[in-house]
Motif scaffolding. Structure first.
Motif, mmCIF file in Angstrom:
data_model
loop_
_atom_site.group_PDB
_atom_site.id
_atom_site.type_symbol
_atom_site.label_atom_id
_atom_site.label_comp_id
_atom_site.label_asym_id
_atom_site.label_seq_id
_atom_site.Cartn_x
_atom_site.Cartn_y
_atom_site.Cartn_z
ATOM 1 N N UNK A 49 68.138 66.311 7.936
ATOM 2 C CA UNK A 49 67.251 67.366 8.435
ATOM 3 C C UNK A 49 67.975 68.162 9.513
ATOM 4 N N UNK A 50 67.588 69.438 9.613
ATOM 5 C CA UNK A 50 68.208 70.339 10.591
ATOM 6 C C UNK A 50 67.121 71.138 11.290
ATOM 7 N N UNK A 51 67.337 71.467 12.556
ATOM 8 C CA UNK A 51 66.390 72.313 13.284
ATOM 9 C C UNK A 51 67.169 73.322 14.122
ATOM 10 N N UNK A 52 66.760 74.584 14.051
ATOM 11 C CA UNK A 52 67.402 75.624 14.842
ATOM 12 C C UNK A 52 66.861 75.614 16.263
ATOM 13 N N UNK A 53 67.500 76.380 17.130
ATOM 14 C CA UNK A 53 67.018 76.476 18.507
ATOM 15 C C UNK A 53 65.616 77.075 18.556
ATOM 16 N N UNK A 54 65.303 77.885 17.577
ATOM 17 C CA UNK A 54 63.983 78.496 17.507
ATOM 18 C C UNK A 54 62.934 77.632 16.845
ATOM 19 N N UNK A 55 63.352 76.464 16.341
ATOM 20 C CA UNK A 55 62.390 75.530 15.773
ATOM 21 C C UNK A 55 62.257 75.538 14.262
ATOM 22 N N UNK A 56 63.049 76.356 13.588
ATOM 23 C CA UNK A 56 62.988 76.341 12.118
ATOM 24 C C UNK A 56 63.630 75.056 11.611
ATOM 25 N N UNK A 57 63.009 74.462 10.612
ATOM 26 C CA UNK A 57 63.484 73.183 10.104
ATOM 27 C C UNK A 57 63.860 73.264 8.623
ATOM 28 N N UNK A 58 64.740 72.343 8.245
ATOM 29 C CA UNK A 58 65.135 72.215 6.848
ATOM 30 C C UNK A 58 65.338 70.732 6.572
ATOM 31 N N UNK A 59 64.846 70.281 5.420
ATOM 32 C CA UNK A 59 64.921 68.866 5.074
ATOM 33 C C UNK A 59 65.576 68.666 3.712
ATOM 34 N N UNK A 60 66.261 67.535 3.586
ATOM 35 C CA UNK A 60 66.710 67.118 2.268
ATOM 36 C C UNK A 60 65.475 66.783 1.445
ATOM 37 N N UNK A 61 65.532 67.053 0.142
ATOM 38 C CA UNK A 61 64.371 66.809 -0.718
ATOM 39 C C UNK A 61 63.909 65.354 -0.660
ATOM 40 N N UNK A 62 64.842 64.436 -0.445
ATOM 41 C CA UNK A 62 64.502 63.014 -0.481
ATOM 42 C C UNK A 62 63.628 62.572 0.689
ATOM 43 N N UNK A 63 63.563 63.386 1.748
ATOM 44 C CA UNK A 63 62.787 62.978 2.932
ATOM 45 C C UNK A 63 61.627 63.921 3.237
ATOM 46 N N UNK A 64 61.491 64.998 2.462
ATOM 47 C CA UNK A 64 60.410 65.948 2.711
ATOM 48 C C UNK A 64 59.056 65.253 2.639
ATOM 49 N N UNK A 65 58.210 65.537 3.618
ATOM 50 C CA UNK A 65 56.883 64.940 3.652
ATOM 51 C C UNK A 65 56.847 63.574 4.311
ATOM 52 N N UNK A 66 58.007 62.984 4.573
ATOM 53 C CA UNK A 66 58.070 61.662 5.207
ATOM 54 C C UNK A 66 58.715 61.712 6.581
ATOM 55 N N UNK A 67 59.712 62.570 6.751
ATOM 56 C CA UNK A 67 60.444 62.673 8.012
ATOM 57 C C UNK A 67 60.080 63.983 8.711
ATOM 58 N N UNK A 68 60.089 63.939 10.040
ATOM 59 C CA UNK A 68 59.852 65.133 10.833
ATOM 60 C C UNK A 68 60.911 65.220 11.925
ATOM 61 N N UNK A 69 61.618 66.349 11.951
ATOM 62 C CA UNK A 69 62.627 66.582 12.985
ATOM 63 C C UNK A 69 62.034 67.497 14.044
ATOM 64 N N UNK A 70 62.358 67.206 15.304
ATOM 65 C CA UNK A 70 61.885 68.058 16.396
ATOM 66 C C UNK A 70 62.897 67.999 17.535
ATOM 67 N N UNK A 71 62.807 68.970 18.436
ATOM 68 C CA UNK A 71 63.736 69.021 19.568
ATOM 69 C C UNK A 71 63.034 69.535 20.799
ATOM 70 N N UNK A 72 63.604 69.175 21.941
ATOM 71 C CA UNK A 72 63.102 69.663 23.233
ATOM 72 C C UNK A 72 64.269 70.396 23.863
ATOM 73 N N UNK A 73 64.231 71.718 23.813
ATOM 74 C CA UNK A 73 65.397 72.503 24.243
ATOM 75 C C UNK A 73 65.715 72.325 25.725
ATOM 76 N N UNK A 74 64.720 72.258 26.551
ATOM 77 C CA UNK A 74 64.974 72.157 27.997
ATOM 78 C C UNK A 74 65.643 70.837 28.361
ATOM 79 N N UNK A 75 65.374 69.800 27.550
ATOM 80 C CA UNK A 75 65.936 68.485 27.842
ATOM 81 C C UNK A 75 67.126 68.146 26.946
ATOM 82 N N UNK A 76 67.464 69.037 26.031
ATOM 83 C CA UNK A 76 68.583 68.793 25.106
ATOM 84 C C UNK A 76 68.411 67.487 24.331
ATOM 85 N N UNK A 77 67.224 67.280 23.813
ATOM 86 C CA UNK A 77 66.957 66.072 23.043
ATOM 87 C C UNK A 77 66.498 66.413 21.628
ATOM 88 N N UNK A 78 66.709 65.464 20.745
ATOM 89 C CA UNK A 78 66.387 65.618 19.328
ATOM 90 C C UNK A 78 65.697 64.347 18.859
#
Length: 121
Positions: A49-78
């Motif tokens: 899975x990938x997430x842009x600085x603006x929050x757009x996400x992309x997932x591999x088909x094998x994990x769609x609907x099961x995995x969620x990617x997120x980030x906190x830009x101010x804290x530099x965490x994923x």
């Protein structure tokens, strides 16, 4: 330099959940895309899975609907929230970050050392 520190891996039963975390530290001016990759034994490393600085996400088909990617830009965490885990999700999971290290660069892609996720009964 930039360091990516992953945590949260472990052993879980099929159908269970795990949350992976990644914290970036060091010479960081801005982080562009962040992502999770994984590598299972005997297989090539793959993008989960990938997430842009603006929050757009992309997932591999094998994990769609099961995995969620997120980030906190101010804290530099994923974070990667993994639900309904399957044995085929067993792999070493790596955090990556596209980091700009100054107003005029340089820009480099950094990898963490990985965290093991094992899904087994």
């Amino acid at each position: 330099q930039v360091r990516l520190a992953e945590s949260g891996g472990g052993l879980v039963q099929p159908g269970g959940s795990l949350t992976l975390s990644c914290a970036a530290s060091g010479e960081i001016y801005r982080i562009n895309d962040m992502a999770w990759h994984r590598q299972a034994p005997g297989k090539q490393r793959e993008l989960v899975a990938r997430v842009t600085a603006g929050g757009r996400t992309k997932y591999d088909d094998s994990v769609k609907g099961r995995f969620t990617i997120s980030r906190h830009n101010a804290e530099n965490t994923l974070t990667l929230q993994m639900n309904s885990l399957r044995p085929e999700d067993t792999a070493v999971y790596y955090c990556t970050a596209d980091v700009v290290q100054g107003l005029w660069g340089p820009r480099n892609n950094f990898w963490g050392q990985g965290t093991q996720v094992t899904v087994s009964s």
